[in-house]
Scaffold this active site. Structure first.
Site, PDB file in Angstrom:
ATOM      1  N   LYS A  61      19.818  45.142  83.214  1.00 14.21           N
ATOM      2  CA  LYS A  61      18.716  44.434  82.527  1.00 14.21           C
ATOM      3  C   LYS A  61      17.778  45.442  81.863  1.00 14.21           C
ATOM      4  O   LYS A  61      17.388  45.295  80.692  1.00 14.21           O
ATOM      5  CB  LYS A  61      17.937  43.581  83.537  1.00 14.21           C
ATOM      6  CG  LYS A  61      16.658  42.973  82.984  1.00 14.21           C
ATOM      7  CD  LYS A  61      16.936  41.940  81.920  1.00 14.21           C
ATOM      8  CE  LYS A  61      15.666  41.446  81.285  1.00 14.21           C
ATOM      9  NZ  LYS A  61      15.914  40.514  80.179  1.00 14.21           N
ATOM     10  N   ASN A  66      16.838  46.169  77.518  1.00 10.75           N
ATOM     11  CA  ASN A  66      15.530  46.205  76.830  1.00 10.75           C
ATOM     12  C   ASN A  66      15.132  47.613  76.416  1.00 10.75           C
ATOM     13  O   ASN A  66      14.509  47.807  75.369  1.00 10.75           O
ATOM     14  CB  ASN A  66      14.458  45.566  77.712  1.00 10.75           C
ATOM     15  CG  ASN A  66      14.550  44.041  77.683  1.00 10.75           C
ATOM     16  OD1 ASN A  66      15.295  43.470  76.887  1.00 10.75           O
ATOM     17  ND2 ASN A  66      13.808  43.382  78.547  1.00 10.75           N
ATOM     18  N   CYS A  75       7.999  42.203  77.951  1.00 14.49           N
ATOM     19  CA  CYS A  75       9.160  42.939  78.484  1.00 14.49           C
ATOM     20  C   CYS A  75       9.329  44.346  77.928  1.00 14.49           C
ATOM     21  O   CYS A  75       9.279  45.330  78.663  1.00 14.49           O
ATOM     22  CB  CYS A  75      10.412  42.130  78.200  1.00 14.49           C
ATOM     23  SG  CYS A  75      10.199  40.430  78.647  1.00 14.49           S
TER      24      CYS A  75
END
Ligand code: SAJ
Length: 446
Positions: free
Chosen positions: A220, A224, A274
């Site tokens: 994850k 990003n 994020c």
């Protein structure tokens, strides 16, 4: 014991608690309720619980709003502030609380820790706990498991199962992405993977990939951080084009015709809940051991610099028309961190507004999606925000700002107006033809 839970999940009889009703949590709760589970959403904010209990989403997201309204009317989704009770009454607990970084870029696990302590109070044998929050590597195995074991007296992986299942939804298309995206399921142990795959099979049309919980966490963060680095390339390339004297947007358009090249969009910065923090979550465990980042961290810092660069372009354009920014009125178009959303967390627009106010400019903000103005003046529409302004800054790529009537806007502004396009969504030639002193991220053409 595992088979019992799997049977309940397959029959849609497992009761689910979702802790944290942010965009991801509310989408998760509504989607599991939509496929037939009994779901209790938990949030510490009373107004959020009241909104959800009355069938309203507290996000500007029509699709989610309709879904929440439907499942609440069907009495499949309820909401409460009582985490312990919700965990006690659930067979599956999905944790979606925020995992920010502090001012000095350290992971702030206080929200996650509190949620795990409360969940542990309600934990009993045969339950599954899933962490959907984005966490620093090793958190599920070394932090969450330990807090849950300490608070429940149970053994993780044997008495209860634990997995990390990172969300991959993008604000603005959360329901569609929740269902269609490939889902990574990282288990504390292999049994945890099996049970969690069964859970997400009930809501996910996309492929489900099983792995260990730490690999799922790092995957994850890789997604990003990779995107942040790619955007930083576009931004550094834009700064180079300004110096060379070409238009970065034109050159990127040409370069992207190569099948192996996909340069992202340069802009006045990278915001949202994020990307500004996930690279720091990824680096945290290795920086503690002395690792020095030569790509990811410098790229993060460059992306943060872009809002300062937008301020530099404002000062330069005003100076060219004989004005001083400290005696000018600047209209900032956009507060949200990206187009077509109302989220302003870590928005580059906030950095631009604060910098211009710090320089003494009178600043007014307008955003069609939200009321935020970061302490500056607030306008009710485009005409209102540009009225008597010396300079416009486009900080967010909302569709509405792609269709600005530049001639009409110029007539409302002070003489010799400037326009700084922080998202490169306006035609520079047209802006100059309409009499604007034009500046844009990556616009080096004279
Ligand atoms: N941005 C640019 N140039 C670009 C693309 C974006 O400057 O070419 C800026 C945007 O204006 C915005 C920021 O970057 O300020 C982030 O935008 P985004 O399009 O990356 O969207 P997010 O942050 O809402 O969603 C990301 C997505 N991650 C990836 O695409 C790898 C989404 O899939 C994740 O679910 C989400 O983060 C998340 O919650 O982790």
């Amino acid at each position: 014991m595992k088979q019992e839970l799997v049977k309940m999940i397959r029959a849609g009889e497992a009761r689910i608690a979702v802790i944290g009703l942010g965009h991801v949590g509310l989408t998760t709760a509504a989607m599991f309720a939509h496929v037939g589970f009994q779901v209790k959403g938990v949030d510490l904010k009373k107004d959020v619980v009241e909104a959800v209990s009355s069938g309203k989403s507290h996000f500007r997201d029509l699709e989610l709003d309709e879904l929440v309204g439907k499942v609440v009317r069907q009495r499949r989704l309820g909401a409460t502030t009582d985490t312990q009770r919700a965990a006690r009454e659930a067979d599956v607990v999905i944790i979606c609380v925020q995992t920010p970084v502090t001012e000095d870029k350290e992971p702030d696990q206080s929200y996650l820790g509190k949620a795990c302590e409360d969940v542990a109070e309600g934990l009993s044998r045969g339950k599954l706990v899933v962490v959907q929050s984005t966490v620093t590597p090793g958190t599920t195995k070394n932090f969450v498991a330990r807090v849950l074991e300490k608070g429940s007296g149970l053994k993780c992986g044997e008495d209860f199962w634990l997995a990390n299942c990172p969300e991959r939804i993008t604000p603005g298309k959360v329901v569609q992405e929740f269902v269609e995206n490939v889902r990574v399921v990282g288990g504390y142990n292999s049994e945890s993977v099996v049970v969690t795959v069964e859970l997400f099979k009930t809501v996910t049309k996309g492929e489900i990939l099983g792995t260990d919980c730490t690999s799922a966490e790092v995957a994850k963060l890789a997604e990003n951080s990779f995107r942040d680095v790619n955007i930083a390339f576009a931004n550094e390339f834009a700064l180079i084009c300004e110096q060379i004297g070409v238009d970065a947007m034109e050159v990127i358009r040409l370069a992207n015709t190569h099948p192996n090249v996909s340069v992202h969009k340069p802009g006045c910065g990278v915001g949202g809940p994020c990307l500004p923090k996930d690279p720091y979550l990824l680096l945290h465990p290795v920086k503690e051991k002395g690792f020095e980042s030569r790509v990811i961290e410098p790229c993060r810092e460059l992306n943060d610099y872009m809002s300062n660069h937008a301020g530099e372009l404002v000062i330069e354009a005003l100076k060219k028309v004989g004005k001083d920014v400290s005696h000018s009125k600047v209209a900032v178009l956009g507060a949200a961190y990206k187009g077509e959303v109302d989220e302003t967390k870590n928005s580059p627009s906030e950095r631009i507004v604060c910098e211009l106010m710090g320089l003494g400019a009178e600043v007014v903000v307008y955003d069609p999606y939200c009321e935020e103005s970061f302490g500056a003046g607030k306008a009710k529409d485009v005409n209102d925000v540009v009225r008597d302004a010396d300079c416009i800054v486009i900080a967010t790529d909302h569709k509405k700002f792609r269709e600005l009537k530049l001639g009409r806007i110029k007539a409302l502004m002070n003489e010799k107006p400037a326009l700084i396009d922080g998202r490169r969504i306006v035609d520079p030639i047209e802006a100059k033809k309409q009499g604007f002193m034009y500046g844009g991220i990556g616009y080096g053409a004279k």
